[in-house]
Design a protein around this motif. Sequence first.
Motif, mmCIF file in Angstrom:
data_model
loop_
_atom_site.group_PDB
_atom_site.id
_atom_site.type_symbol
_atom_site.label_atom_id
_atom_site.label_comp_id
_atom_site.label_asym_id
_atom_site.label_seq_id
_atom_site.Cartn_x
_atom_site.Cartn_y
_atom_site.Cartn_z
ATOM 1 N N ILE A 295 -20.224 12.325 -37.794
ATOM 2 C CA ILE A 295 -20.893 13.459 -38.444
ATOM 3 C C ILE A 295 -19.971 14.067 -39.499
ATOM 4 N N TYR A 296 -20.526 14.271 -40.689
ATOM 5 C CA TYR A 296 -19.785 14.875 -41.800
ATOM 6 C C TYR A 296 -20.587 16.086 -42.275
ATOM 7 N N PRO A 297 -20.255 17.292 -41.783
ATOM 8 C CA PRO A 297 -21.014 18.487 -42.169
ATOM 9 C C PRO A 297 -21.137 18.625 -43.687
ATOM 10 N N GLY A 298 -22.336 18.974 -44.129
ATOM 11 C CA GLY A 298 -22.609 19.132 -45.539
ATOM 12 C C GLY A 298 -23.014 17.852 -46.229
ATOM 13 N N ILE A 299 -22.770 16.695 -45.579
ATOM 14 C CA ILE A 299 -23.041 15.388 -46.206
ATOM 15 C C ILE A 299 -24.096 14.598 -45.442
ATOM 16 N N GLY A 300 -23.865 14.321 -44.159
ATOM 17 C CA GLY A 300 -24.827 13.539 -43.400
ATOM 18 C C GLY A 300 -24.220 12.911 -42.166
ATOM 19 N N MET A 301 -24.950 11.962 -41.598
ATOM 20 C CA MET A 301 -24.548 11.316 -40.346
ATOM 21 C C MET A 301 -24.464 9.804 -40.545
ATOM 22 N N PHE A 302 -23.353 9.220 -40.133
ATOM 23 C CA PHE A 302 -23.113 7.790 -40.235
ATOM 24 C C PHE A 302 -23.181 7.171 -38.841
ATOM 25 N N SER A 303 -23.587 5.920 -38.785
ATOM 26 C CA SER A 303 -23.492 5.178 -37.527
ATOM 27 C C SER A 303 -22.987 3.777 -37.820
ATOM 28 N N PHE A 304 -22.289 3.198 -36.834
ATOM 29 C CA PHE A 304 -21.722 1.859 -36.995
ATOM 30 C C PHE A 304 -21.908 1.071 -35.702
ATOM 31 N N ALA A 305 -22.475 -0.133 -35.837
ATOM 32 C CA ALA A 305 -22.703 -0.994 -34.671
ATOM 33 C C ALA A 305 -22.695 -2.448 -35.139
ATOM 34 N N LYS A 306 -23.009 -3.363 -34.230
ATOM 35 C CA LYS A 306 -22.794 -4.786 -34.501
ATOM 36 C C LYS A 306 -23.731 -5.372 -35.540
ATOM 37 N N ASN A 307 -24.900 -4.785 -35.734
ATOM 38 C CA ASN A 307 -25.820 -5.277 -36.760
ATOM 39 C C ASN A 307 -26.673 -4.117 -37.259
ATOM 40 N N LYS A 308 -27.439 -4.379 -38.296
ATOM 41 C CA LYS A 308 -28.172 -3.295 -38.935
ATOM 42 C C LYS A 308 -29.207 -2.679 -37.997
ATOM 43 N N GLN A 309 -29.918 -3.492 -37.260
ATOM 44 C CA GLN A 309 -30.911 -2.932 -36.355
ATOM 45 C C GLN A 309 -30.260 -2.029 -35.315
ATOM 46 N N PRO B 41 -22.563 -17.203 -37.209
ATOM 47 C CA PRO B 41 -21.249 -17.228 -37.883
ATOM 48 C C PRO B 41 -20.999 -16.059 -38.833
ATOM 49 N N LEU B 42 -22.044 -15.586 -39.523
ATOM 50 C CA LEU B 42 -21.854 -14.512 -40.496
ATOM 51 C C LEU B 42 -22.371 -13.165 -39.992
ATOM 52 N N SER B 43 -22.652 -13.071 -38.704
ATOM 53 C CA SER B 43 -23.052 -11.779 -38.150
ATOM 54 C C SER B 43 -21.967 -10.748 -38.429
ATOM 55 N N ARG B 44 -22.387 -9.509 -38.636
ATOM 56 C CA ARG B 44 -21.488 -8.379 -38.895
ATOM 57 C C ARG B 44 -20.927 -8.378 -40.317
ATOM 58 N N LYS B 45 -21.403 -9.294 -41.173
ATOM 59 C CA LYS B 45 -20.916 -9.333 -42.552
ATOM 60 C C LYS B 45 -22.030 -8.958 -43.529
ATOM 61 N N VAL B 46 -21.607 -8.400 -44.666
ATOM 62 C CA VAL B 46 -22.534 -7.981 -45.709
ATOM 63 C C VAL B 46 -22.250 -8.820 -46.951
ATOM 64 N N ALA B 47 -23.289 -9.449 -47.477
ATOM 65 C CA ALA B 47 -23.145 -10.298 -48.661
ATOM 66 C C ALA B 47 -23.969 -9.738 -49.810
#
Length: 701
Positions: A373-387, A441-447
Motif C-alpha cells: 500500500i502506497y498512500p496517495g498513490i494506490g495498491m500493488f500486489s505481487f504473485a506468481k502469475n497475473k491471474q 519455462p517462461l512463467s513469471r516473466k514479462v515479454a
Amino acid sequence: MGTPVKNFKYVDYLWDDKKAAELGDDQVALFLYRSNILGADLRITNYGGGNTSCKTIEKDPLTDKEVEVMWIKGSGGDIGTLSREGIAGLYVDRLRDLKKVYGGLEDEDRMVGLFDHCIYDLDSRAPSIDTPLHGLLPFKHIDHLHPDALIAVAAAKDSEKVTKEIWGDSMGWVPWQRPGFDLGLQLEKCLNDTPGIRGIVLGSHGLFTWGDTSYESYMNSLEVIEMASEYIAKKIEENGSVFGGQKVESLPKKERSEKASRLMPMLRGLCSAENRMIGHFNDSDTVLQFINSNDLSRLAPMGTSCPDHFLRTKIQPLVLDLGKDADLSDTDAVLEKLRPAFEKYKEEYAEYYEKHKRANSPAIRDASPVIIIYPGIGMFSFAKNKQTTRVANEFYVNAINVMRGAEAITEYTALPRQEAFDIEYWLLEEAKLQRQPKEKPLSRKVALVTGAGGGIGKAIADKLAEEGANVVLTDIAEDRLQEALETYGSDTASYAICDVTKKESIAETYKKACLDFGGVDIVVHSAGLAISKPLEETTEKDWDLLQNVLVKGQFELAKQAVAIMRKQNLGGDFISIASKNGLVSGPNNVGYGTSKAAQQHMARLLAAELAGDKIRVNTVNPDGVIVGSKIWEGDWAEGRAKAYGISVEELPAHYAKRNLLNEIIYPKDIANAVFALVGILDKSTGNTINVDGGMANAFVR
C-alpha cells in the motif's frame, strides 16, 4: 408465467428465464447456471471463493436402486466459471454415515480422505473441504458465499447480536471455526435448534443459504445479501464518514500512474528476492478511500478476517512510508528507503511463523509481501502469475469492504493469529498447492514484442505466451493489436501502440508494461520494414526510415529496457530480429542490409556491456519468411522478385530451393529460435541464430 424482474441495489440480478428454461429440469445444469451468475458479481464472492451444490435422485449403478446424490464444486474450483468437469458427485447417505466414524477436531484431515469413499460419479473432481457443510444439510440447493456485506457482519464485534438485529429469527449464526467436518455438524445443529431459518451466518467467515430449487436458492442468497448491504449503508450514512476520515489526499490520476510505473519494477525486484513475481496495480476509489484514511495504520496490521482473503493476500499488507510526493527518479535512493521496510516485513512474517507453527507445519513459504500500500498513490500486489496477483488484489478490495462495513456496524475484528496460521499452513492447503501443475519455462516473466500486430512479431508473442510468459504486444496499428489481443486468454496479454522511432512512445509502452505486469524481462525487437532498391533509387527518406525503425528503434528500446531491468535486478533478455541480409551482400539492398548489419553489431556490443547485469543480448536472423510475414505484403516482394529475375508468385519456391535444407521458413520457426534463446540457452549471450534453412554464404564465421 415469467419471473418478475427483481430490482436490487447492492447485488446484480442476473437470472435469465429464457436461459434457465432451456436447461429444463436438469437440476445439475441449473445448479451450474446459478453458480456462474453468482460468481459473476465480485460483491457476492471472489474468484475461487465460496461453494455451491445441489442434490438429485439418481440410479445406483450397483444396486439399480434410487439414491440421493450431492453435486458440489470440487477442490480448487471457481463458481463463476464452474462446469460439469469441475464438480464432484457423492452419495449423500455415505457422506452422512461418516458421522459414525468421526473422531473429533483431531480427525479432520483423515475425514477429507474418506470423502473419496463416498464418490458416486467416477469422473468427479476431488471433493473440497466444504463437502460436509453441504452434505449434512437437507436442502436440495445450497449456496456458501463470501459476500463483502455478510463478512462485514460476520467480522463485526457482537456479530451474533447484529445478525439478529438485521434478520430477526430468520437467520442462524455459528461462531468461527475452521472449515471441516465439525463445522458441518455445527451447521446441522444450528438448523435443528432453529428450524425454519433461511440461512446461517458463519462468524468471521461467510454465509450459507438454500432453497428447494436453484432459483429459490439464488433469490434467497440475493435477498439476504441485500438486507445486510442496506443495513451497512444506513450505518455508514449515520456515521457520516468511513475509516476515521481522510488523512492523505491522492495525487491526480496521471501522476499516480506515473509514480506507480516508476515504482513497480523496484517493488517487483524486492518481492522477487526468493521467487520472481508478476505485478498488478489498483488505484480505484475504494482502494484510495482506505489507504488515505486515518484508520489505515490501525486496521491494516490487524489483517483480514475471511480465510479466502488472507490465503491469497497474506495475513497483512506492507504499508510504504515514502510520502506521495517522493522523487522516484533516483532508483538507488528509493531502494535505500524500501529495503529496510521489506526486510522488517519479512522478519515479522518469520516471527509469525515461528510463534504459531505446529510440529507438522509445512516449511515457511516466501515471506515477501503480496499486498503493498502506497498512500496517495494506490495498491500493488505481487504473485506468481497475473491471474493470482489480480485476484489477490481483488480479495484485498473485498477485505477493505469488509472492514468498512464492520467498522460502520460496531468494530472490525480479525481472526486470532493462531487461527489464521492454522488455515494458512494447513496440511490440506499445502497438499492443494503441491497438486498444482508444473510451471512453464517462461512463467513469471514479462515479454514485450514490437511489431506484434501480425507476422513474425505475433508468432513470437504467441510462442512466448504458450511457454508461460505474459506478453505486451506493440505495433503502430491499433486495429491489428486489438485483433491480435483477442487470440489470448485473460490475464495473459496487453497491448500498447508504439512508434519505435519516437522515444516518448517507447516510454509510454514500457510504462504500460510496468503498470500491467510489474516490469519487463524479455524484449524482442521484431518491428520492421523492408525497402529493396538499387543505390541510385534509394532515397534519403528510405535510408532514414530504415535506420530509425530498425537501428535507432533498437537502441532506444534497449536503453529504456535496461533501465527497468536494473531497477528489478533480475537480469533479462533482449532479442534483435535482424536478417540474413545483415551478413550477406546482395543486390539492390544497400539501405536494408546496412540497417540489419547495424542491428547485429549493436546486439554484440550490448551483450558485452550488459553481461554484468545478467542481461543477455542475442540475435535471430530470419531469411525468406514469405508466408505470413507483413514485410512481403508491400513493395519488398516485387523488389526482391525483380532482383532475382522471377515473378512474385515464384518467390516462396525460390527461397525454399536456395537453402541447404530446401525448407520454407515460417514465422513460427523464428518464434522457436527466440524461445530457444530466452527459455533454454540461458547461458548464451552475444550469439546469432540463423533461421534460414541453411544459407552457406550467411554462415557466421
